[in-house]
Structures are given as C-alpha cells and as structure tokens.
Design a protein around this motif. Structure first.
Motif, PDB file in Angstrom:
ATOM      1  N   GLU A 153     -24.993 -26.033  44.058  1.00  0.00           N
ATOM      2  CA  GLU A 153     -24.797 -27.481  44.097  1.00  0.00           C
ATOM      3  C   GLU A 153     -24.393 -27.968  42.695  1.00  0.00           C
ATOM      4  N   ILE A 154     -25.037 -27.425  41.668  1.00  0.00           N
ATOM      5  CA  ILE A 154     -24.692 -27.831  40.295  1.00  0.00           C
ATOM      6  C   ILE A 154     -23.262 -27.395  39.959  1.00  0.00           C
ATOM      7  N   ALA A 155     -22.883 -26.208  40.420  1.00  0.00           N
ATOM      8  CA  ALA A 155     -21.510 -25.744  40.168  1.00  0.00           C
ATOM      9  C   ALA A 155     -20.503 -26.704  40.806  1.00  0.00           C
ATOM     10  N   ARG A 156     -20.824 -27.191  42.003  1.00  0.00           N
ATOM     11  CA  ARG A 156     -19.916 -28.147  42.663  1.00  0.00           C
ATOM     12  C   ARG A 156     -19.852 -29.459  41.887  1.00  0.00           C
ATOM     13  N   VAL A 157     -21.022 -29.925  41.436  1.00  0.00           N
ATOM     14  CA  VAL A 157     -21.063 -31.190  40.675  1.00  0.00           C
ATOM     15  C   VAL A 157     -20.205 -31.052  39.410  1.00  0.00           C
ATOM     16  N   LEU A 158     -20.356 -29.923  38.715  1.00  0.00           N
ATOM     17  CA  LEU A 158     -19.608 -29.748  37.460  1.00  0.00           C
ATOM     18  C   LEU A 158     -18.103 -29.629  37.723  1.00  0.00           C
ATOM     19  N   ALA A 159     -17.747 -28.951  38.815  1.00  0.00           N
ATOM     20  CA  ALA A 159     -16.325 -28.828  39.162  1.00  0.00           C
ATOM     21  C   ALA A 159     -15.731 -30.217  39.421  1.00  0.00           C
ATOM     22  N   ARG A 160     -16.454 -31.005  40.218  1.00  0.00           N
ATOM     23  CA  ARG A 160     -15.968 -32.359  40.548  1.00  0.00           C
ATOM     24  C   ARG A 160     -15.879 -33.223  39.293  1.00  0.00           C
ATOM     25  N   ARG A 161     -16.919 -33.125  38.468  1.00  0.00           N
ATOM     26  CA  ARG A 161     -16.975 -33.969  37.260  1.00  0.00           C
ATOM     27  C   ARG A 161     -15.814 -33.638  36.323  1.00  0.00           C
ATOM     28  N   PHE A 162     -15.557 -32.348  36.164  1.00  0.00           N
ATOM     29  CA  PHE A 162     -14.458 -31.924  35.297  1.00  0.00           C
ATOM     30  C   PHE A 162     -13.136 -32.440  35.857  1.00  0.00           C
ATOM     31  N   ASN A 163     -12.928 -32.205  37.139  1.00  0.00           N
ATOM     32  CA  ASN A 163     -11.662 -32.630  37.757  1.00  0.00           C
ATOM     33  C   ASN A 163     -11.470 -34.141  37.640  1.00  0.00           C
ATOM     34  N   ASN A 164     -12.546 -34.902  37.878  1.00  0.00           N
ATOM     35  CA  ASN A 164     -12.435 -36.371  37.821  1.00  0.00           C
ATOM     36  C   ASN A 164     -12.182 -36.853  36.405  1.00  0.00           C
ATOM     37  N   LEU A 165     -12.946 -36.312  35.457  1.00  0.00           N
ATOM     38  CA  LEU A 165     -12.821 -36.775  34.076  1.00  0.00           C
ATOM     39  C   LEU A 165     -11.433 -36.506  33.505  1.00  0.00           C
ATOM     40  N   TYR A 166     -10.915 -35.308  33.825  1.00  0.00           N
ATOM     41  CA  TYR A 166      -9.642 -34.921  33.209  1.00  0.00           C
ATOM     42  C   TYR A 166      -8.447 -35.091  34.148  1.00  0.00           C
ATOM     43  N   GLY A 167      -8.671 -35.704  35.288  1.00  0.00           N
ATOM     44  CA  GLY A 167      -7.554 -35.970  36.208  1.00  0.00           C
ATOM     45  C   GLY A 167      -6.820 -34.708  36.609  1.00  0.00           C
ATOM     46  N   THR A 168      -7.584 -33.701  37.014  1.00  0.00           N
ATOM     47  CA  THR A 168      -6.965 -32.420  37.383  1.00  0.00           C
ATOM     48  C   THR A 168      -7.596 -31.898  38.664  1.00  0.00           C
ATOM     49  N   GLU A 169      -7.020 -30.833  39.200  1.00  0.00           N
ATOM     50  CA  GLU A 169      -7.653 -30.194  40.366  1.00  0.00           C
ATOM     51  C   GLU A 169      -7.881 -28.731  40.071  1.00  0.00           C
ATOM     52  N   VAL A 170      -8.103 -28.448  38.807  1.00  0.00           N
ATOM     53  CA  VAL A 170      -8.182 -27.036  38.411  1.00  0.00           C
ATOM     54  C   VAL A 170      -9.318 -26.284  39.097  1.00  0.00           C
TER      55      VAL A 170
END
Ligand code: TYM
Length: 329
Positions: A153-170
C-alpha cells in the motif's frame, strides 16, 4: 507483458512461511511473466548482522531459491545491493514519505516493541526501500505473504505521489499477488501468530526429517475437545492451517471430523503433518546442500539476472530523474 518482482531478506534459512507465502509462488510465476527475484541484503542490515555472516546469508537464500526451482534462464535473479540505482531511487522517494505514515506501519510498531534498543532510521524507512525495489523495475505484481500487504500500500502511495508531484506516469501501481483468494499467513508452531525468523517457531527448508518431526511433535495444542463441534483454540487452528497448506484436502477433512466428534488424537495429526511437510521440503533440502557448495553455479545464476536488473533499473531511474528535473551539464 506485466512485470513480477519480489524479494526475501537474507537473514538465515527460509522457513515454511517464506516458502508458502512467497518462494513457491515465484517458481510458479516464472513461466508466465517477466520476473525479477532478488535477495534483500540491504534490508537485512536493520539488525546489524556480523560482517562474517553477511555474505553467507545471501548465499543461503540464493541456494534456496535455486533449490526450490527458480530458473536463472527464466527469471532475473540478483542481489539487491548489486543494483545501486535502487538506493538512488530510495533517496528520491524518501523525500515523499512522511514520518507520521511510516511510524504508523504495523511492521515498524512491531519492531519498536521487539528491538527497542535499535530503532534506527532504516527501520522507519524500510517500506520506502521496499517501494524502491519494486518501482525501479516498474513491477505491477508482487508475490508476497499477508504481512507485506501494508508495505505494498505504501509503494502505491509513493508511486502515485511521485507521479502527481512531477506530472509523470513513470511508476505504475504495484499490487500484492497470491494464487488463492487471499494472501497467505503461515502460522508458527508455538500456538500464536505467524511463523517468523526471529520467533523461533519455524520449520526451515534445510531442516532434516528428525528435526521437522521433533518440532512438529512439540507444537502447542490443548487437552483436546470435550464437546462435539466445539470452537478450536488458536494453537489447534494453527495446526489445521498448516495441514491445509501441506496435505491433501481429504487428510484435513479426516482430522476435522475427528476433532468434531472428539475422537482426535493430536499425536496422530502431528505425525501426519510432519510426514507431509517432509514430503514437500526434503527434496528441496537435498538440492540446497549440493547447490550451496557450488560457487561457480551460484555465480553464473546471478550473472545474467544482475545485468538485466541493472539495465531495467537504469532505464527507470533515468525517467524518474528527468521527471524531477535533474539535468547533466
Ligand atoms: P521477509 O524476508 O520477511 O519475508 C519474505 C517473504 O516471505 C513472506 N512470509 C510469510 N508468508 C506467509 N506466512 C508467513 N509466516 C510468512 N513469513 C514471511 C513475506 O510475506 C515475504 O513475501 N520486506 C520483505 C522483503 C522485500 C521485498 C521487497 C518483497 C524487500 N523488498 C520488494 C517484495 C518486494 C521482507 O522482509 O520479507
């Protein structure tokens, strides 16, 4: 094709929990998916293993991976610390992980209770390193036992947070994977909780027949049911759970009926359980013993996997760094 990834910490031999919660599924998945399986040696540093034991612990897990049926031609097998990109991503993700949420994870609270004299920052950010392991390969399926659900769940949160903050879908969102309807929790033999490396309640893949039989015969039970169809105490439930994992359904049914009509003899159940565990693990043990001493085979087994993992990790890290705004002069 979706990417599967998982790892196991290098702290001693694998027990039945590791095998049925994780490793056995790794073996099943390798024919169907692009698979990365690694040995989490960096994660094992939270408990400060002695340097003399550090490498041999890695070697043990690698031997047990191979003995259980992981094929280096099908899966990329590697050691976590051989992929430095993981640590670089760990730094980036740490900036997005908040102290409060990390402190609230069950595994952290558990460690604070169990090793109060060594609550280091690595323990707190353990799920961030785990997220880095997964996200660096953009894996979406992660075969793990029930105890790792919250880390996913934390891995998903961090993935989403990174993508949202940096405007990416990496980073795609990773999910825990199991074959049954639920993730597995293999219980220990001491009547409480799960089988674990530090709990002293486990059966290990390298245990011999005599050791397994002795451990199972000593497993905690109660005095036996006195009323038909009575509720089982946790200790007996655990033995039935173990039986349902290693034995035929008809065997479980046979003992369940005996329990329900109060004619059960725990000694018989334990003998059957020990025999069925042995049937599953002794062939693996035989292979572990041979593989552990074959340094050339072990070296070859991780060579190709390490190359593949580095290539995949470098590609993801480049995308992530670009998203953050890093530029080379
Ligand atoms: P670790 O080394 O504690 O356990 C390895 C795997 O075994 C499973 N497991 C169990 N499953 C069922 N019943 C049990 N009693 C039981 N005990 C252990 C765990 O769920 C796990 O799947 N953080 C991980 C290692 C890791 C990792 C990763 C896993 C590091 N990076 C990235 C997946 C993806 C760990 O400590 O597992």
């Amino acid at each position: 094709m979706e990417t599967v990834l998982s790892g196991i910490r290098s702290t001693g031999h694998l027990h039945l929990g590791n095998y049925y919660g994780a490793l056995r599924n790794f073996v099943k998945l390798q024919d169907e998916y692009k698979c990365f399986f690694f040995i989490a040696d960096l994660h094992s540093l939270t408990t400060h293993p002695h340097p003399d034991d550090f490498h041999s612990s890695v070697k043990i897990i690698l031997s047990e991976y191979l003995a259980a049926g992981l094929d280096p031609e099908k899966s990329a097998l590697f050691v976590q610390s051989d992929i430095p990109e993981i640590c670089e991503l760990y730094v980036l993700l740490n900036m997005l992980a908040y102290k409060g949420e990390l402190e609230r994870t069950t595994s952290f609270k558990d460690k604070v209770r169990k090793q109060a004299d060594n609550v280091n920052a690595g323990l707190l950010t353990y799920p961030v390193l785990m997220a880095s392991d997964i996200l660096i390969h953009r894996a979406t399926k992660v075969p793990v036992g029930k105890d790792q659900e919250q880390h996913l769940e934390i891995a998903r949160v961090l993935a989403r947070r990174f993508n949202n903050l940096y405007g990416t879908e990496v980073f795609p969102e990773p999910h825990a994977l199991s074959f049954g309807k639920d993730l597995i929790k293999v219980p220990g033999l001491d009547g409480s909780g799960k089988m674990g490396k530090s709990e002293g309640n486990g059966i290990y893949l390298n245990d011999d027949q005599q050791t397994i039989t002795k451990k199972v015969m000593k497993a905690v039970t109660d005095a036996g049911p006195t009323k038909p169809n009575s509720e089982m105490p946790d200790s007996v439930k655990n033995l039935f759970t173990l039986l349902s994992i290693v034995s035929e359904p008809s065997t479980v049914e046979y003992f369940r009926e005996k329990y329900n009509d109060c004619s059960i003899r725990y000694g018989d159940l334990k003998k059957q359980l020990a025999a069925d565990i042995c049937k599953q693990t002794l062939p693996i043990k035989e292979r572990i013993d041979a593989i552990y001493n074959d340094d050339e085979y072990l070296r070859k087994a991780v060579r190709r996997g390490t190359e593949q993992a580095r290539e995949s990790a470098a590609a993801t890290l480049a995308l992530a760094k670009k998203a953050v705004g890093f530029k080379v002069f």
